[in-house]
Design a protein around this motif. Structure first.
Motif, short mmCIF file in Angstrom:
data_model
loop_
_atom_site.label_atom_id
_atom_site.label_comp_id
_atom_site.label_asym_id
_atom_site.label_seq_id
_atom_site.Cartn_x
_atom_site.Cartn_y
_atom_site.Cartn_z
N ILE A 1 -18.56 -2.33 -84.62
CA ILE A 1 -18.79 -1.78 -83.37
C ILE A 1 -20.13 -1.10 -83.44
O ILE A 1 -20.28 -0.14 -83.99
CB ILE A 1 -17.83 -0.99 -82.82
N ILE B 1 -14.18 6.33 -76.27
CA ILE B 1 -13.50 5.22 -76.86
C ILE B 1 -12.11 5.50 -77.45
O ILE B 1 -12.06 6.48 -78.39
CB ILE B 1 -14.47 4.47 -77.71
N LEU C 1 -18.67 -6.32 -82.66
CA LEU C 1 -19.03 -5.97 -81.16
C LEU C 1 -20.45 -5.41 -80.81
O LEU C 1 -20.45 -4.08 -81.56
CB LEU C 1 -18.05 -5.32 -80.44
N LEU D 1 -10.37 -4.33 -77.07
CA LEU D 1 -9.72 -4.25 -78.38
C LEU D 1 -8.23 -4.00 -78.48
O LEU D 1 -7.36 -4.58 -79.26
CB LEU D 1 -10.59 -3.79 -79.50
N LEU E 1 -9.15 3.68 -79.32
CA LEU E 1 -8.78 2.55 -79.73
C LEU E 1 -7.35 2.74 -80.72
O LEU E 1 -7.23 3.55 -81.51
CB LEU E 1 -9.64 2.07 -81.14
N THR F 1 -21.34 -3.71 -76.17
CA THR F 1 -20.21 -4.38 -75.58
C THR F 1 -18.97 -3.58 -75.26
O THR F 1 -18.65 -2.55 -76.09
CB THR F 1 -19.56 -5.50 -76.32
N ASN F 2 -18.49 -3.76 -74.05
CA ASN F 2 -17.33 -2.76 -73.86
C ASN F 2 -16.13 -2.95 -75.00
O ASN F 2 -15.47 -4.28 -74.99
CB ASN F 2 -16.71 -3.00 -72.45
N THR F 3 -15.89 -2.04 -75.60
CA THR F 3 -14.95 -2.08 -76.93
C THR F 3 -13.50 -2.03 -76.49
O THR F 3 -12.66 -2.26 -77.23
CB THR F 3 -15.21 -1.23 -78.09
N PRO G 1 -22.08 1.24 -79.44
CA PRO G 1 -21.02 1.32 -78.33
C PRO G 1 -21.63 1.83 -76.99
O PRO G 1 -22.50 2.92 -76.95
CB PRO G 1 -19.79 1.95 -78.75
#
Length: 372
Positions: A212, A220, A188, A196, A222, A191-193, A215
């Motif tokens: 990634i 973020i 990615l 995921l 995750l 891109t908006n992560t 970002p």
């Protein structure tokens, strides 16, 4: 190419078929193309766009499908009876807002590329791909800057899959590969992560890597339900980086690298086991929190983080580090007590410090002198 008709009234085209006029599209009647099919440079209006229905008889293309540089197509809804094709390229179609065709496509090799469609906001396609088995596919979605919703590839359960997505800063819904148990790689870029967290519902393992790069979010968080072999967070364009806080929760990551996040101040790692952890060149990083980390089987490397002051790796009692600890060139860092447990619990681990505010030796650590 040669056109021929068989007795059960199916039409075949042999050769490369390039459609560059509406008249050609109006005459299209084939069930199979033994070669590649190209739609290039077409200008559609409200009437002629209905001619895309002529592709609904098409069942097989032995070569690639190239849909490029066409105007006036807002919703590409075609090829709904196509079962098999080689690669598909959809690019540089300035008015294209939705891709909703290819509803029954089952087999493809090896690439789907959707690129440089400046008006594209939705992809809802390719959801039967792989339903009867698939060996390998690479999906690339690049420079579709208005893309919001992406739903596709949700019948692939077992295949060698690589997914690449770049310059999609507005993505809100990413529902892809939700039957896949293992994927080769995920990349990615810009891109908006955050999605995921909601995609790859049955994924168990990323066998090569997740990357990634650049970002776009400030925060973020995750939470991954699958294991990852190699995980790289990095920035190529430091002028556009916004990331301030990063949190990663995952049962296992073999190699994790956090590299050159110039605005990031806080890093939290909720991970029990790693092989290698590398935290390098993060200019404004102040604190790393990794209390849940119990085992780094190979190496810990922390280098060139100009504002790092707190490195809380492990719970202060149970940390095991297998091969080496390298903490260097962090000029404000002086508190080694959490990391020192990795030395106390393994008398063969290599321990090197330099360029920090305090640089304890192994003897210092063994004697309880772990901060200044």
């Amino acid at each position: 190419g040669d056109i021929w008709e068989v007795t059960f009234e199916k039409y075949f085209y042999n050769g490369f078929l390039s459609i560059q006029s509406i008249d050609q599209l109006e005459d299209f009647c084939f069930h199979e193309v033994e070669g590649s099919l190209e739609l290039r440079g077409l200008s559609f209006n409200n009437t002629s766009v209905n001619l895309l229905e002529n592709f609904d008889n098409l069942e097989k293309i032995s070569g690639s499908i190239i849909i490029e540089d066409n105007d006036g197509v807002v919703n590409f809804e075609a090829f709904d009876n196509l079962l098999e094709s080689s690669s598909i390229f959809i690019r540089d179609n300035k008015d294209l807002a939705k891709i909703t065709g290819f509803r029954n496509l089952e087999r493809i090799f090896p690439t789907i590329s959707i690129a440089n469609n400046p008006s594209l906001i939705e992809i809802d396609a390719f959801n039967r791909l792989g339903i009867n088995g698939l060996n390998e596919v690479s999906v690339s979605v690049t420079n579709n800057e208005q893309l919001i919703n992406f739903n596709g590839f949700n019948s692939i359960s077992s295949a060698v899959v690589a997914f690449f997505m770049s310059s999609s800063p507005n993505i809100e819904t990413l529902q892809i590969f939700n039957e896949l148990d293992e994927i080769l790689r995920i990349t990615l870029i810009s891109t908006n992560t955050s999605d995921l967290n909601g995609s790859f519902a049955k994924l168990e393992y990323v066998s090569d890597y997740i990357q990634i790069i650049d970002p776009i979010e400030e925060t973020i968080d995750l939470s991954l339900s699958y294991g990852v072999n190699n995980f790289l967070f990095s920035t190529n364009n430091t002028l556009t980086s916004n990331l301030r806080q990063l949190s990663i929760q995952c049962d296992q990551i073999n190699d994790l690298t956090i590299f050159r996040q110039p605005e990031m101040t806080n890093l939290e790692l909720v991970i029990e086991r790693l092989e290698n952890l590398t935290i390098n060149s993060n200019m404004n990083l102040i604190e790393v929190r990794g209390f849940q980390i119990q085992n780094i089987s190979n190496s810990l490397e922390v280098d060139n983080n100009q504002n790092l002051q707190s490195l809380l790796i492990g719970d202060g009692q149970n940390l095991i580090i297998g091969q080496s600890i390298e903490i260097t060139n962090n000029p404000l860092f002086s508190k080694f007590c959490n990391v020192s447990v990795g030395v106390l619990n393994n008398n063969t681990v290599e321990f090197n410090t330099s360029g920090n505010a305090f640089n304890p030796s192994r003897e210092n650590i063994l004697n309880g002198y772990c901060e200044n």
